[in-house]
Design an enzyme around this catalytic site. Sequence first.
Site, PDB file in Angstrom:
ATOM      1  N   GLY A  52     -59.402  65.552   0.742  1.00 16.35           N
ATOM      2  CA  GLY A  52     -57.967  65.480   0.488  1.00 16.35           C
ATOM      3  C   GLY A  52     -57.155  66.629   1.060  1.00 16.35           C
ATOM      4  O   GLY A  52     -55.983  66.470   1.384  1.00 16.35           O
TER       5      GLY A  52
ATOM      6  N   GLU B 210     -56.684  73.398  -1.626  1.00 16.76           N
ATOM      7  CA  GLU B 210     -56.825  72.090  -2.274  1.00 16.76           C
ATOM      8  C   GLU B 210     -55.555  71.267  -2.137  1.00 16.76           C
ATOM      9  O   GLU B 210     -54.465  71.817  -1.993  1.00 16.76           O
ATOM     10  CB  GLU B 210     -57.129  72.280  -3.771  1.00 16.76           C
ATOM     11  CG  GLU B 210     -58.602  72.224  -4.132  1.00 16.76           C
ATOM     12  CD  GLU B 210     -59.203  70.825  -4.000  1.00 16.76           C
ATOM     13  OE1 GLU B 210     -58.685  69.984  -3.247  1.00 16.76           O
ATOM     14  OE2 GLU B 210     -60.209  70.579  -4.678  1.00 16.76           O
ATOM     15  N   ASP B 211     -55.707  69.957  -2.201  1.00 24.24           N
ATOM     16  CA  ASP B 211     -54.512  69.104  -2.254  1.00 24.24           C
ATOM     17  C   ASP B 211     -53.995  69.002  -3.683  1.00 24.24           C
ATOM     18  O   ASP B 211     -52.800  69.068  -3.918  1.00 24.24           O
ATOM     19  CB  ASP B 211     -54.772  67.710  -1.652  1.00 24.24           C
ATOM     20  CG  ASP B 211     -55.996  67.031  -2.230  1.00 24.24           C
ATOM     21  OD1 ASP B 211     -56.810  67.701  -2.904  1.00 24.24           O
ATOM     22  OD2 ASP B 211     -56.155  65.824  -2.021  1.00 24.24           O
TER      23      ASP B 211
ATOM     24  N   ASP C  81     -56.681  68.718 -10.876  1.00 20.02           N
ATOM     25  CA  ASP C  81     -56.442  67.803 -11.987  1.00 20.02           C
ATOM     26  C   ASP C  81     -57.235  68.295 -13.207  1.00 20.02           C
ATOM     27  O   ASP C  81     -56.743  69.133 -13.966  1.00 20.02           O
ATOM     28  CB  ASP C  81     -56.842  66.394 -11.536  1.00 20.02           C
ATOM     29  CG  ASP C  81     -56.539  65.333 -12.577  1.00 20.02           C
ATOM     30  OD1 ASP C  81     -55.928  65.642 -13.612  1.00 20.02           O
ATOM     31  OD2 ASP C  81     -56.905  64.155 -12.354  1.00 20.02           O
TER      32      ASP C  81
HETATM   33  C1  PRP Z   1     -59.765  65.174  -5.583  1.00 20.65           C
HETATM   34  C2  PRP Z   1     -58.812  66.245  -5.081  1.00 20.65           C
HETATM   35  C3  PRP Z   1     -59.453  67.516  -5.566  1.00 20.65           C
HETATM   36  C4  PRP Z   1     -60.115  67.094  -6.856  1.00 20.65           C
HETATM   37  C5  PRP Z   1     -59.269  67.508  -8.021  1.00 20.65           C
HETATM   38  O1  PRP Z   1     -60.821  65.077  -4.685  1.00 20.65           O
HETATM   39  O2  PRP Z   1     -58.743  66.210  -3.672  1.00 20.65           O
HETATM   40  O3  PRP Z   1     -60.416  67.979  -4.666  1.00 20.65           O
HETATM   41  O4  PRP Z   1     -60.207  65.665  -6.833  1.00 20.65           O
HETATM   42  O5  PRP Z   1     -59.741  66.931  -9.206  1.00 20.65           O
HETATM   43  P1  PRP Z   1     -60.368  67.741 -10.384  1.00 20.65           P
HETATM   44  O6  PRP Z   1     -59.505  68.931 -10.652  1.00 20.65           O
HETATM   45  O7  PRP Z   1     -60.310  66.742 -11.513  1.00 20.65           O
HETATM   46  O8  PRP Z   1     -61.764  68.115 -10.037  1.00 20.65           O
HETATM   47  P2  PRP Z   1     -61.927  63.936  -4.732  1.00 20.65           P
HETATM   48  O9  PRP Z   1     -63.194  64.523  -5.230  1.00 20.65           O
HETATM   49  O10 PRP Z   1     -61.391  62.746  -5.474  1.00 20.65           O
HETATM   50  O11 PRP Z   1     -62.205  63.539  -3.259  1.00 20.65           O
HETATM   51  P3  PRP Z   1     -61.404  63.574  -1.883  1.00 20.65           P
HETATM   52  O12 PRP Z   1     -60.745  64.894  -1.740  1.00 20.65           O
HETATM   53  O13 PRP Z   1     -62.490  63.407  -0.907  1.00 20.65           O
HETATM   54  O14 PRP Z   1     -60.429  62.444  -1.922  1.00 20.65           O
HETATM   55 MN    MN Z   2     -60.642  66.638  -2.931  1.00 19.95          MN
END
Ligand code: PRP
Ligand code: MN
Length: 179
Positions: free
Chosen positions: A43, A98-99, A102
């Site tokens: 992301g 990070e994007d 959460d």
């Molecule tokens: C998402 C986002 C962060 C993470 C945040 O990535 O890009 O890296 O979740 O969530 P958290 O604080 O609940 O851990 P994801 O693992 O979904 O994969 P991606 O970046 O490959 O889309």
């Molecule tokens: Mn991610």
Amino acid sequence: MNDDIERVLYSQEDIAAAVRRLGKQLSNDYRDKKPLVVCVLTGAVLFMSDIIRQMDIYLDIDFVDVSSYKGGTASTGKVELIRDLDSDVSGRDIIFVEDIIDTGRTLQFLEDLVSDRGANSIKVCTIFDKPEGRVVSAKADYVGFNVPNEFIVGYGLDYKGFYRNLPYIGILKPSIYSA
Ligand code: PRP
Ligand code: MN
Ligand code: MG
């Protein structure tokens, strides 16, 4: 693809302004440190490529990927390393890019990883932060926008793998989820 968006939350211009602001802050804070800037795949790739071009300092870059099992049946919150860093982080000043943050689980896992390997300092720069989502304590040091607890897409954030390439942040039409 644009037709699937109900409402734009942050425009391309809003995002660009936030990236410039964060880039300036990071440049000031890391002027003499030659930090290792780490993109958390997937992301964060768009934000990563934008933020490092707003940093007028010596830095190098690396990439890491983890998978987290959220939602679905596995609600354990377990995080696994999918792609490790190439760099030796010992003694380095690390900036995770990070994007979105959460639950905080991804970040907590990554901070532990580089802390165990002897990083000198660890900071986190995220373009979006969702403080209401936190399950574990993890905090971002540089934040673009605090976002509401809604499902957003674009600028790297996906729904089922799509919409990452939208240059803005939007909220999907409910019909897309129920389809
Ligand atoms: C998402 C986002 C962060 C993470 C945040 O990535 O890009 O890296 O979740 O969530 P958290 O604080 O609940 O851990 P994801 O693992 O979904 O994969 P991606 O970046 O490959 O889309
Ligand atoms: Mn991610
Ligand atoms: Mg990933």
